[in-house]
Scaffold this active site. Structure first.
Site, PDB file in Angstrom:
ATOM      1  N   ASP A   1       7.847  -8.045   4.804  1.00 52.09           N
ATOM      2  CA  ASP A   1       8.556  -9.155   4.179  1.00 52.09           C
ATOM      3  C   ASP A   1       9.867  -9.412   4.906  1.00 52.09           C
ATOM      4  O   ASP A   1      10.402  -8.514   5.573  1.00 52.09           O
ATOM      5  CB  ASP A   1       8.865  -8.841   2.710  1.00 52.09           C
ATOM      6  CG  ASP A   1       7.591  -8.635   1.907  1.00 52.09           C
ATOM      7  OD1 ASP A   1       6.538  -9.122   2.336  1.00 52.09           O
ATOM      8  OD2 ASP A   1       7.682  -7.959   0.860  1.00 52.09           O
TER       9      ASP A   1
HETATM   10  N1  URA Z   1       5.150  -3.899   0.486  1.00 47.87           N
HETATM   11  C1  URA Z   1       6.017  -4.900   0.197  1.00 47.87           C
HETATM   12  O1  URA Z   1       6.199  -5.250  -0.974  1.00 47.87           O
HETATM   13  N2  URA Z   1       6.666  -5.491   1.209  1.00 47.87           N
HETATM   14  C2  URA Z   1       6.513  -5.128   2.497  1.00 47.87           C
HETATM   15  O2  URA Z   1       7.148  -5.704   3.391  1.00 47.87           O
HETATM   16  C3  URA Z   1       5.626  -4.084   2.787  1.00 47.87           C
HETATM   17  C4  URA Z   1       4.951  -3.474   1.760  1.00 47.87           C
END
Ligand code: URA
Length: 246
Positions: free
Chosen positions: A103
């Site tokens: 993310d």
């Molecule tokens: N889980 C999440 O919520 N975000 C990420 O970037 C990776 C795993």
């Protein structure tokens, strides 16, 4: 193939480093000092030496990036900065892309490659590649919630997550999470389902690769070593989960 591209593909030098080495007489092709970094060579048959060492031809490029906050896991975006913006321009031209997503506000280990087959295999739902994250949460995670997390959590869309691991540290509002799958916003959604909230998330390991924070500062990148590449290619062909058919 151009000599500088060959050296970059083989994880030996970037284009500008190649140019410098050629100018310094440190690159040899079939026994003669190379005159120009853009000379054409045959990667399969020509013998190239860089600073006294024979260069072994590798078809694909593998980059390990320590992703900072604020970059999206894409090759191109009309509005956002992408992880490709952190790499030299030549990697974009070469077709490098992130293997999997983090993310925008998640930090840490990101693999980038131009090997579509390897990426596809590592990300396939049946591959169960291990991913480890350091996390902090708004509230401490209770023992019962940790057990639910490890058994599998029902997300808001009804999906039940595969068994995961959670190691609690400090007061229980931080620790290490290990996943063997990769659903969209998975950890955030798992914590949401437990009535909690992720406040910090950093990937520290992916498919056998480890984030070396002391030597690779946030925002910096490096080539994978030969042994890391070999291990990765091995993992892409096998499963890491103890009970792979769960
Ligand atoms: N889980 C999440 O919520 N975000 C990420 O970037 C990776 C795993």
């Amino acid at each position: 193939m151009r000599l500088d591209r060959f050296l970059s593909v083989c994880a030996v030098a970037t284009r500008s480093e190649s140019k410098r080495a050629v100018r310094g007489g440190e690159v040899f092709v079939n026994g003669s000092a190379a005159k120009n970094a853009d000379m054409q060579i045959s990667p399969e048959t020509d013998e190239v030496f860089f600073k006294g060492k024979r260069v072994e031809y590798r078809k694909y490029t593998y980059i390990l990036l320590n992703k900072p906050e604020g970059y999206v896991s894409a090759t191109d975006d009309p509005k956002e900065k992408t992880v490709l913006d952190l790499l030299p321009e030549e990697f974009r031209k070469k077709g490098l892309f992130p293997c999997g997503r983090l993310d925008k506000n998640t930090l840490g280990l990101m693999l980038l490659t131009d090997n579509g087959e390897l990426s596809h295999r590592l990300l396939a739902p049946k591959s169960h590649v291990r991913k480890k994250y350091r996390f902090r949460s708004k509230f401490p995670v209770s023992r019962e919630d940790a057990e639910r997390f490890e058994r599998g959590v029902t997300l808001e869309d009804g999906y039940v997550t595969k068994p995961a691991e959670i190691e609690l540290l400090g007061d229980g509002d931080e620790g290490i999470i290990t996943l063997y799958e990769g659903k969209y916003h998975q950890i955030k959604r798992m914590l949401d389902a437990l009535g909690n909230k992720i406040t910090y998330l950093e990937r520290i390991s992916f498919a056998g690769l480890e984030l070396d924070e002391n030597t690779l500062p946030r925002g910096e990148w490096r080539y994978l070593s030969e042994s890391e590449q070999e291990e990765l290619e091995k993992i892409a062909g096998i499963s890491e989960i103890p009970n792979a058919n769960i």
